[in-house]
Design an enzyme around this catalytic site. Structure first.
Site, PDB file in Angstrom:
ATOM      1  N   ARG A 159       0.845  -1.320   0.195  1.00  0.00           N
ATOM      2  CA  ARG A 159       0.065   0.223  -0.019  1.00  0.00           C
ATOM      3  C   ARG A 159       0.993   1.322   0.073  1.00  0.00           C
ATOM      4  NH1 ARG A 159      -1.122  -1.261   6.294  1.00  0.00           N
ATOM      5  NH2 ARG A 159       0.017   0.565   6.997  1.00  0.00           N
ATOM      6  N   ASP A 210       4.646  -7.151   2.117  1.00  0.00           N
ATOM      7  CA  ASP A 210       3.889  -6.501   3.130  1.00  0.00           C
ATOM      8  C   ASP A 210       4.103  -7.149   4.511  1.00  0.00           C
ATOM      9  OD1 ASP A 210       2.664  -4.437   4.761  1.00  0.00           O
ATOM     10  OD2 ASP A 210       1.953  -3.726   2.845  1.00  0.00           O
ATOM     11  N   TYR A 264      10.800   8.550  15.632  1.00  0.00           N
ATOM     12  CA  TYR A 264      10.616   8.129  14.203  1.00  0.00           C
ATOM     13  C   TYR A 264      11.529   8.966  13.377  1.00  0.00           C
ATOM     14  CZ  TYR A 264       8.356   8.608   9.531  1.00  0.00           C
ATOM     15  OH  TYR A 264       8.243   8.642   8.109  1.00  0.00           O
TER      16      TYR A 264
HETATM   17  N1  NAD Z   1       3.182   9.364   3.611  1.00  0.00           N
HETATM   18  C1  NAD Z   1       3.968  10.270   4.363  1.00  0.00           C
HETATM   19  O1  NAD Z   1       3.735  11.502   4.282  1.00  0.00           O
HETATM   20  C2  NAD Z   1       5.553  10.175   4.609  1.00  0.00           C
HETATM   21  C3  NAD Z   1       6.439  10.964   4.710  1.00  0.00           C
HETATM   22  C4  NAD Z   1       7.800  10.729   5.086  1.00  0.00           C
HETATM   23  C5  NAD Z   1       8.410   9.437   5.126  1.00  0.00           C
HETATM   24  N2  NAD Z   1       7.276   8.318   4.721  1.00  0.00           N
HETATM   25  C6  NAD Z   1       7.899   7.005   4.593  1.00  0.00           C
HETATM   26  O2  NAD Z   1       7.533   6.269   3.569  1.00  0.00           O
HETATM   27  C7  NAD Z   1       7.161   4.856   3.909  1.00  0.00           C
HETATM   28  C8  NAD Z   1       5.777   4.584   3.417  1.00  0.00           C
HETATM   29  O3  NAD Z   1       4.792   5.292   4.174  1.00  0.00           O
HETATM   30  P1  NAD Z   1       3.203   5.642   3.625  1.00  0.00           P
HETATM   31  O4  NAD Z   1       2.678   6.711   3.955  1.00  0.00           O
HETATM   32  O5  NAD Z   1       3.116   4.735   2.556  1.00  0.00           O
HETATM   33  O6  NAD Z   1       2.719   4.377   4.932  1.00  0.00           O
HETATM   34  P2  NAD Z   1       2.047   3.040   4.933  1.00  0.00           P
HETATM   35  O7  NAD Z   1       1.929   2.788   6.404  1.00  0.00           O
HETATM   36  O8  NAD Z   1       0.754   2.936   3.997  1.00  0.00           O
HETATM   37  O9  NAD Z   1       2.902   1.981   4.292  1.00  0.00           O
HETATM   38  C9  NAD Z   1       4.080   1.542   4.900  1.00  0.00           C
HETATM   39  C10 NAD Z   1       3.935  -0.093   4.681  1.00  0.00           C
HETATM   40  O10 NAD Z   1       5.170  -0.664   5.347  1.00  0.00           O
HETATM   41  C11 NAD Z   1       4.586  -1.840   6.122  1.00  0.00           C
HETATM   42  N3  NAD Z   1       5.456  -2.256   7.208  1.00  0.00           N
HETATM   43  C12 NAD Z   1       5.674  -1.346   8.271  1.00  0.00           C
HETATM   44  N4  NAD Z   1       6.486  -1.711   9.156  1.00  0.00           N
HETATM   45  C13 NAD Z   1       6.765  -3.260   8.503  1.00  0.00           C
HETATM   46  C14 NAD Z   1       7.617  -4.137   9.381  1.00  0.00           C
HETATM   47  N5  NAD Z   1       8.152  -4.333  10.220  1.00  0.00           N
HETATM   48  N6  NAD Z   1       7.723  -5.494   8.324  1.00  0.00           N
HETATM   49  C15 NAD Z   1       7.232  -5.308   7.199  1.00  0.00           C
HETATM   50  N7  NAD Z   1       6.284  -4.333   6.752  1.00  0.00           N
HETATM   51  C16 NAD Z   1       6.312  -3.304   7.377  1.00  0.00           C
HETATM   52  C17 NAD Z   1       2.985  -1.537   6.323  1.00  0.00           C
HETATM   53  O11 NAD Z   1       2.446  -2.633   6.683  1.00  0.00           O
HETATM   54  C18 NAD Z   1       2.795  -0.873   5.200  1.00  0.00           C
HETATM   55  O12 NAD Z   1       2.541  -1.656   4.147  1.00  0.00           O
HETATM   56  C19 NAD Z   1       7.524   4.993   5.390  1.00  0.00           C
HETATM   57  O13 NAD Z   1       8.860   4.255   5.719  1.00  0.00           O
HETATM   58  C20 NAD Z   1       7.354   6.222   5.944  1.00  0.00           C
HETATM   59  O14 NAD Z   1       7.854   6.410   7.139  1.00  0.00           O
HETATM   60  C21 NAD Z   1       6.108   8.576   4.567  1.00  0.00           C
END
Ligand code: NAD
Length: 269
Positions: A17, A38, A173
């Site tokens: 996702r 995932d 974080y």
């Molecule tokens: N969306 C934002 O605004 C944003 C901003 C900065 C950084 N990020 C980073 O981008 C990445 C994706 O974020 P997103 O917004 O798509 O969030 P999201 O929660 O939709 O996606 C994160 C995914 O990582 C998986 N995950 C988390 N921990 C895990 C583990 N220990 N083992 C296996 N899978 C694991 C979750 O199940 C999920 O599918 C993350 O690293 C997040 O920190 C996101």
């Protein structure tokens, strides 16, 4: 779109996702075979993006390449080793590794409470460290040696704009994402003579389903037609940066952090 990644095999963690999925889609569009991942089969359903990981793999396969779907906790060394075996058996050796899984997820599955520098509970610090730092390191430790052996590969670790300045909410974080970014530089130094490039993409606040579901969003920042750059990012904008670092157009770039945040961190860091 030129299929500049044809013949390449990519593994995108957390691609069930959100940003990971957009990144996996873009790499597939560019011709790569992609392993989708995932933590569980149904994690893509958590914010309504897809019923399960199989549906995501099927959707990504419409770009014409092969896909494989694997599940496991990236913070668990044995699970990472098993996933590597599965991916290699289904697709072959990974050329492009995107460490996207992670987030501000505490021990109970939601955000830590409190989430500041002095009050965050130890179990949340442990969970965050596993999900963000240990996970990224363990996946690199599993996949990069084969890249070194082959003399080629590209690793892209996902940081965060929060790593670049002091925050009062999501402190651990932010600190862990800063560690991911510095690990990126150190790993790049380690493999610089081996034909393997290692870079990071640091997203600003981006409109994923999870992002929109877990906070009050500012409607003023929702409109991507606003030209000021002071708006939320689109997942596809993060995917474009990853695709650039994955492919041949960045072949002389390693150890760098590409901040894709609309200029939010223009001055600090
Ligand atoms: N969306 C934002 O605004 C944003 C901003 C900065 C950084 N990020 C980073 O981008 C990445 C994706 O974020 P997103 O917004 O798509 O969030 P999201 O929660 O939709 O996606 C994160 C995914 O990582 C998986 N995950 C988390 N921990 C895990 C583990 N220990 N083992 C296996 N899978 C694991 C979750 O199940 C999920 O599918 C993350 O690293 C997040 O920190 C996101």
């Amino acid at each position: 779109m030129t299929k500049e990644l044809t013949g390449k095999i990519a593994f995108v963690t957390g691609s069930g996702r959100g940003l990971g999925r957009a990144m996996a889609e873009r790499l597939a569009e560019l011709g790569a075979d992609v392993a989708i991942h995932d933590i569980s089969w149904t994690a893509p359903a958590k914010f309504g993006e897809a019923p399960d990981l199989g549906a995501v793999a099927k959707a990504i396969a419409r770009h014409g390449g092969k896909t494989a779907a694997v599940i496991g906790n990236i913070g668990d060394k044995a699970a990472v080793a098993r996933m590597k075996e599965e991916i290699e058996a289904k697709l072959g050796r990974v050329d492009i590794l995107v460490n996207c899984a992670g987030g501000d997820i505490g021990a109970s599955g939601g955000k830590p409470q409190p989430n500041d520098a002095l009050g965050i509970p130890l179990e949340d610090i442990r969970a965050l460290t596993e999900n963000n730092l240990y996970g990224t390191i363990l996946v690199c430790q599993a996949f990069v040696p084969s890249m070194v052996k082959a003399g080629s590969g590209s690793v892209i670790n996902i940081g965060s704009a929060a790593a670049q300045f002091g925050v009062t909410n999501g402190v651990i974080y932010a600190a862990l994402k800063a560690a991911v970014i510095h690990y990126t530089r150190c790993l790049a130094a380690d493999v610089r003579r081996e034909g393997v490039r290692v870079n990071a993409v640091s997203p600003g606040a981006t409109k994923t389903a999870r992002f929109e579901a877990t906070r009050v969003v500012d409607p003023e920042k929702m409109d991507s037609s606003i030209k000021s750059l002071i708006r939320y990012g689109e997942p596809e904008e993060m995917a474009d940066a990853v695709a650039f670092l994955a492919g041949p157009r960045s072949k002389y770039i390693s150890g760098q952090v590409l901040r894709v945040d609309g200029g939010e961190t223009l001055f600090p860091g």
